[in-house]
Design a protein around this motif. Structure first.
Motif, PDB file in Angstrom:
ATOM      1  N   CYS A   1       0.845  -1.198   0.000  1.00 47.26           N
ATOM      2  CA  CYS A   1       0.000   0.000   0.000  1.00 47.26           C
ATOM      3  C   CYS A   1       0.873   1.238   0.000  1.00 47.26           C
ATOM      4  CB  CYS A   1      -0.871  -0.035   1.238  1.00 47.26           C
ATOM      5  SG  CYS A   1      -1.818   1.447   1.439  1.00 47.26           S
ATOM      6  N   GLU A   2       0.906   1.963  -1.116  1.00 42.87           N
ATOM      7  CA  GLU A   2       1.877   3.071  -1.192  1.00 42.87           C
ATOM      8  C   GLU A   2       1.524   4.221  -0.277  1.00 42.87           C
ATOM      9  OE1 GLU A   2       2.084   4.887  -5.065  1.00 42.87           O
ATOM     10  OE2 GLU A   2       1.073   3.206  -5.995  1.00 42.87           O
ATOM     11  N   THR A   3       0.250   4.353  -0.005  1.00 49.70           N
ATOM     12  CA  THR A   3      -0.181   5.491   0.797  1.00 49.70           C
ATOM     13  C   THR A   3       0.689   5.716   2.008  1.00 49.70           C
ATOM     14  OG1 THR A   3      -2.411   4.920   0.238  1.00 49.70           O
ATOM     15  CG2 THR A   3      -2.135   6.496   2.001  1.00 49.70           C
ATOM     16  N   VAL A   4       0.973   4.650   2.687  1.00 48.12           N
ATOM     17  CA  VAL A   4       1.451   4.813   4.038  1.00 48.12           C
ATOM     18  C   VAL A   4       2.960   4.828   4.169  1.00 48.12           C
ATOM     19  CG1 VAL A   4      -0.627   4.035   5.140  1.00 48.12           C
ATOM     20  CG2 VAL A   4       0.999   2.364   4.297  1.00 48.12           C
TER      21      VAL A   4
ATOM     22  N   PRO B   1       2.025   9.261  13.869  1.00 51.95           N
ATOM     23  CA  PRO B   1       2.368   8.009  13.164  1.00 51.95           C
ATOM     24  C   PRO B   1       3.823   7.556  13.328  1.00 51.95           C
ATOM     25  CG  PRO B   1       0.826   9.261  11.854  1.00 51.95           C
ATOM     26  CD  PRO B   1       1.147  10.129  13.049  1.00 51.95           C
TER      27      PRO B   1
ATOM     28  N   LEU C   1      -6.666  12.791   4.015  1.00 49.55           N
ATOM     29  CA  LEU C   1      -5.936  12.182   5.127  1.00 49.55           C
ATOM     30  C   LEU C   1      -6.928  11.436   6.019  1.00 49.55           C
ATOM     31  CD1 LEU C   1      -3.182  12.051   6.705  1.00 49.55           C
ATOM     32  CD2 LEU C   1      -3.960  14.056   7.971  1.00 49.55           C
TER      33      LEU C   1
ATOM     34  N   ILE D   1      -3.843   5.792   8.134  1.00 47.82           N
ATOM     35  CA  ILE D   1      -2.562   5.864   8.855  1.00 47.82           C
ATOM     36  C   ILE D   1      -2.775   5.736  10.361  1.00 47.82           C
ATOM     37  CG2 ILE D   1      -0.529   7.304   9.276  1.00 47.82           C
ATOM     38  CD1 ILE D   1      -1.043   8.627   6.569  1.00 47.82           C
TER      39      ILE D   1
ATOM     40  N   GLY E   1      -5.330   2.476   3.072  1.00 45.85           N
ATOM     41  CA  GLY E   1      -4.550   3.714   3.003  1.00 45.85           C
ATOM     42  C   GLY E   1      -4.684   4.602   4.232  1.00 45.85           C
TER      43      GLY E   1
ATOM     44  N   ARG F   1       2.043  11.202   1.053  1.00 42.58           N
ATOM     45  CA  ARG F   1       0.724  10.814   1.557  1.00 42.58           C
ATOM     46  C   ARG F   1       0.758  10.447   3.036  1.00 42.58           C
ATOM     47  NH1 ARG F   1      -2.543   7.275  -2.854  1.00 42.58           N
ATOM     48  NH2 ARG F   1      -4.157   7.811  -1.360  1.00 42.58           N
ATOM     49  N   TYR F   2       1.907  10.615   3.663  1.00 44.96           N
ATOM     50  CA  TYR F   2       2.054  10.252   5.071  1.00 44.96           C
ATOM     51  C   TYR F   2       1.732  11.467   5.933  1.00 44.96           C
ATOM     52  CZ  TYR F   2       4.136   7.443   8.850  1.00 44.96           C
ATOM     53  OH  TYR F   2       4.341   6.697   9.978  1.00 44.96           O
ATOM     54  N   PHE F   3       1.661  11.253   7.234  1.00 42.24           N
ATOM     55  CA  PHE F   3       1.438  12.382   8.138  1.00 42.24           C
ATOM     56  C   PHE F   3       2.656  12.495   9.039  1.00 42.24           C
ATOM     57  CE2 PHE F   3      -0.610  13.965  12.201  1.00 42.24           C
ATOM     58  CZ  PHE F   3      -0.700  15.287  11.772  1.00 42.24           C
TER      59      PHE F   3
ATOM     60  N   LEU G   1      -6.698   9.298   9.591  1.00 43.04           N
ATOM     61  CA  LEU G   1      -5.908   8.848  10.734  1.00 43.04           C
ATOM     62  C   LEU G   1      -6.798   7.979  11.620  1.00 43.04           C
ATOM     63  CD1 LEU G   1      -4.297  12.308  11.630  1.00 43.04           C
ATOM     64  CD2 LEU G   1      -3.175  10.414  10.427  1.00 43.04           C
TER      65      LEU G   1
END
Lengths: 484, 484
Positions: free
Chosen positions: A35-38, A82, B168, B105, B103, A43-45, B170
């Motif tokens: 899953c590329e999102t994370v 995160p 986003l 987080i 996706g 796309r990360y936080f 979370l």
């Protein structure tokens, strides 16, 4: 136990069958899909701060805020963002693995406890203002558990009655609360904190002392896997009670405890030696090796004895961070609370107990105190939140984007977890972020290097870089973590 | 995102690279040693009760007590004993995996929250007596979080200011507290409970509705992996607020909600179909498929509409257990709390939000309600605490002990986790324990079978047994879980 079963390898450090998970972490099936999102920064936080926060007095607190690991929600109460959550989970997982390896059984007690249990042991009034007392809608007294001796004793007495069910060590990793008068230093001295606490139940004092030694050994291995040297030091038992107790201290200038030790103690390491946790002799011998030399906190320090036992040139006075403590306290709880077993002569006697704690959330801070530079955190491989970073020096360039994607795919296919900085940012900003969050390895992909088929692999710790093909960089990362 | 990177498989159900763990569970290195202590009943802590506990009114509560999964510590507050803890962790792990796949987080917010945050949203007074209010030593108002809309909005507004950082989502899995006036039914309606709650932040209502649909799909997959059919039903939003909300209900006679539905709704399953969680169209189409037919709880049931839309022979009136709920509530929290972003025209606007919960601890009970018989629990393979049981019919016999040891070793070497009943007990007692704790598969090893080289593999669900060699039994167990 089966008398004729195959000889299972119960020794630590061996390379036999997989360690059972006890439900703690059981990837039975590695499921599908990357899953590329994370794991892509775009796309990360990861809210990295550019400025030093004014409220942070020590480096771990400062860097945890700056690296976007935590956010304070109230005095001494934190959210784990995160990146921080990943580190916390890695620390927790190492703790679980080493407890299970030592034969200890995980369960989970609740955060809130009835006051009546603590009235039985006599600690409800004694504990003072650090205990967070709560009244529910029916006016019943509850408290947010600061520790669990009473509750685990209650579980034991409800279900165990025979010496045949011993020895038994139960533990959990759970949130605790101590209403510190002056919470500070971020997660190092928070009010809501995450802790592993374990409790042994044994028929005799001798068995309970073996449990004590077994915990000492398992703790040494736990800390070493996190890249820490934690020195067991004779300590004071405080409100837990009991005679025998050791604290584990990580040397750091910002430590809250003053420590006094023989410099030779820092030369001793457990390393990869194999330990049979069922062997009283082996565990005792490790305990003796690690506690023979003088090493004490200010609570138990004896200046005359220090001078007498340690040659002047080996005397060290320093500061340390407490990251764990073990206790033997015999029948202190089992007697008043009626936790007894019938022995092989049919006699009923209270069990011998001890308790053993590791500060899981505090360790995140302690590791940073022990491993950082002026650019940020330097995670040891054992606890790093991502195995490596991938920095794309020219986002949007077909060649660098393609190479980064391939490296990312190759690493994730091997079960490794890179953090790919795919943001449209300057190289300097990307490097500063990677340095601050402290991933131990970085693969840098730029157009010039790629023209000759090369990327750069950089060690965060030494700052040294090496040019190599993308395939070689992936292979190197894999090799590094195969041994971690 | 990289434009020229390899096409990563982001679809659910595929068999590509491993799913990133996000720190939630990362066996980087399968470490050494099979520790017998923790998977042999003679050394485990499994306090099975022979009698039905008087206080338990429903089957899940009764069986969780009888199988030694939980112990009540105060009204609605439970310890999760080792077997229960394993189930809880497996449920949590599936929840994490499916959230990460979608996706989302993970982070971790604390259990205690400052009252001031809730004063900002106006919910501090509104929430009523179910909120556990706490005063600390400095007379500051805290509360034990029953949900986290305010806190997550606070995290968002502190760090995010641009539409570029959206979308986003979370989430965390954390202990919550609701001071139920009458806690009952064990973990099904406890006070301290474990819940996954996630929050989406989107620029537009349309994007937020996609997040809603994406959560709906991910929840369907989550429940199906646990062996449950959970039907999304239009519901009432209650104290969370908002217009759009669906509850997920598991049909069970003991459910607290009355439900009304078209029987055809139970024919729809997600199965192994692949979903692109980034595709608005795909997620909407699944949402529509699962919500087109009439399915409502008593809160929103409309008898006239029910009769109009559902042919009499397909009308079902039953009971259901709520195991999750999703909400879209737009700017209900972002507006009063100032959680805004600047859009591509430079205008500042509050973000559109929703929240989405899964009752993790409650699911342990719900699964039992849906899957048991009069002998005990029947765990679906996805959540079983151990993959199979091994029953030695003649403990102390060289042949059976040896065969059991070999089977145990062969299973653990493959990363499977059996529970070996190596106690010196009668066969009947061993079978009763295995039936009560509900492991889906049992390998029985007796002297008579072994004489012809055979053991017995028994399905807990069907009760059917098959004789085969030990090697075949191990291979069969491996095959079963390879697909789970």
């Amino acid at each position: 136990m089966a008398r004729n079963g195959p000889q299972l390898d119960r020794r630590a450090g061996g390379r036999g069958a997989p360690l059972p998970s006890q439900g703690v972490s059981h990837k039975r099936v590695r499921t599908s899909q990357s899953c590329e999102t994370v794991m892509r920064l775009s796309r990360y936080f990861l809210p990295v701060l550019k400025e030093n926060p004014a409220e942070a007095q020590i480096v771990s607190h400062r860097y945890m805020l700056r690296a976007g690991m935590i956010k304070q929600q109230a005095a001494g109460i934190y959210s784990w963002l995160p990146l921080g959550f990943r580190v916390l989970k890695r620390i927790e997982e190492i703790v679980h693995e080493e407890q299970i390896r030592a034969g200890h059984i995980p369960l989970l007690m609740p955060t809130l406890q009835p006051a009546d249990l603590w009235r039985e042991s006599g600690r409800y009034e004694d504990y003072g203002e650090e205990m967070l007392r709560i009244t529910d809608r029916h006016k019943r007294d509850l408290l947010y558990g600061p520790t669990n001796e009473e509750m685990i004793t209650d579980i034991f007495r409800a279900h165990i009655g025979s010496y045949k069910d011993l020895p038994l060590t139960l533990y959990h990793v759970q949130w605790k609360f101590r209403d510190e008068i002056r919470p500070r230093f971020g997660v190092m001295r928070g009010r809501e904190f995450y802790m592993k606490d374990g409790y042994n139940f044994d028929l005799t004092k001798e068995d309970a002392l073996h449990a004590y030694n077994r915990h000492l050994v398992s703790y040494l291995r736990t800390y070493e896997r996190m890249g820490l040297q934690a020195i067991p030091m004779r300590a004071d038992s405080g409100p837990i009670g009991g005679d025998d107790t050791h604290e584990f201290l990580v040397l750091a200038d910002t430590g809250e405890s003053e420590v006094f030790y023989d410099s030779k103690v820092t030369d001793i390491h457990l390393g990869s030696r194999e330990i049979d946790y069922d062997s009283h002799e082996e565990c005792r011998s490790v305990m003796e090796e690690f506690t023979a030399l003088y090493a004490r906190t200010d609570e138990t320090h004896d200046e005359a004895r220090f001078n007498e036992r340690v040659p002047a040139e080996r005397q060290r006075r320093a500061r340390g961070i407490e990251v764990g403590q073990i206790f033997y306290f015999g029948t202190k709880y089992s007697e008043p609370m009626g936790a007894t077993v019938v022995n092989d002569k049919g006699e009923r006697a209270p069990v011998h107990m001890g308790s053993h704690g590791i500060g899981v959330s505090r360790l995140a801070g302690a590791i940073i105190e022990a491993s950082h530079d002026d650019k940020g955190i330097i995670w040891p491989e054992g606890v790093t939140p991502f195995h490596c970073g991938i920095v794309n020096l020219k986002q949007g360039d077909a060649a660098t984007d393609g190479a980064c994607g391939e490296i990312y795919g190759a690493l994730t296919a091997k079960g490794l977890e890179p953090l790919y900085d795919d943001r449209d940012e300057r190289a300097g900003a990307k490097f500063a972020t990677m340095d601050m969050i402290g991933l131990p390895w970085r693969i840098t992909v730029g157009p010039r290097g790629l023209a000759s088929g090369k990327v750069e692999l950089t060690s965060r710790r030494t700052g040294e870089s090496e040019e190599m093909t993308p395939e070689a960089a992936v292979a190197r990362i894999e090799e590094i973590y195969a041994g971690a």
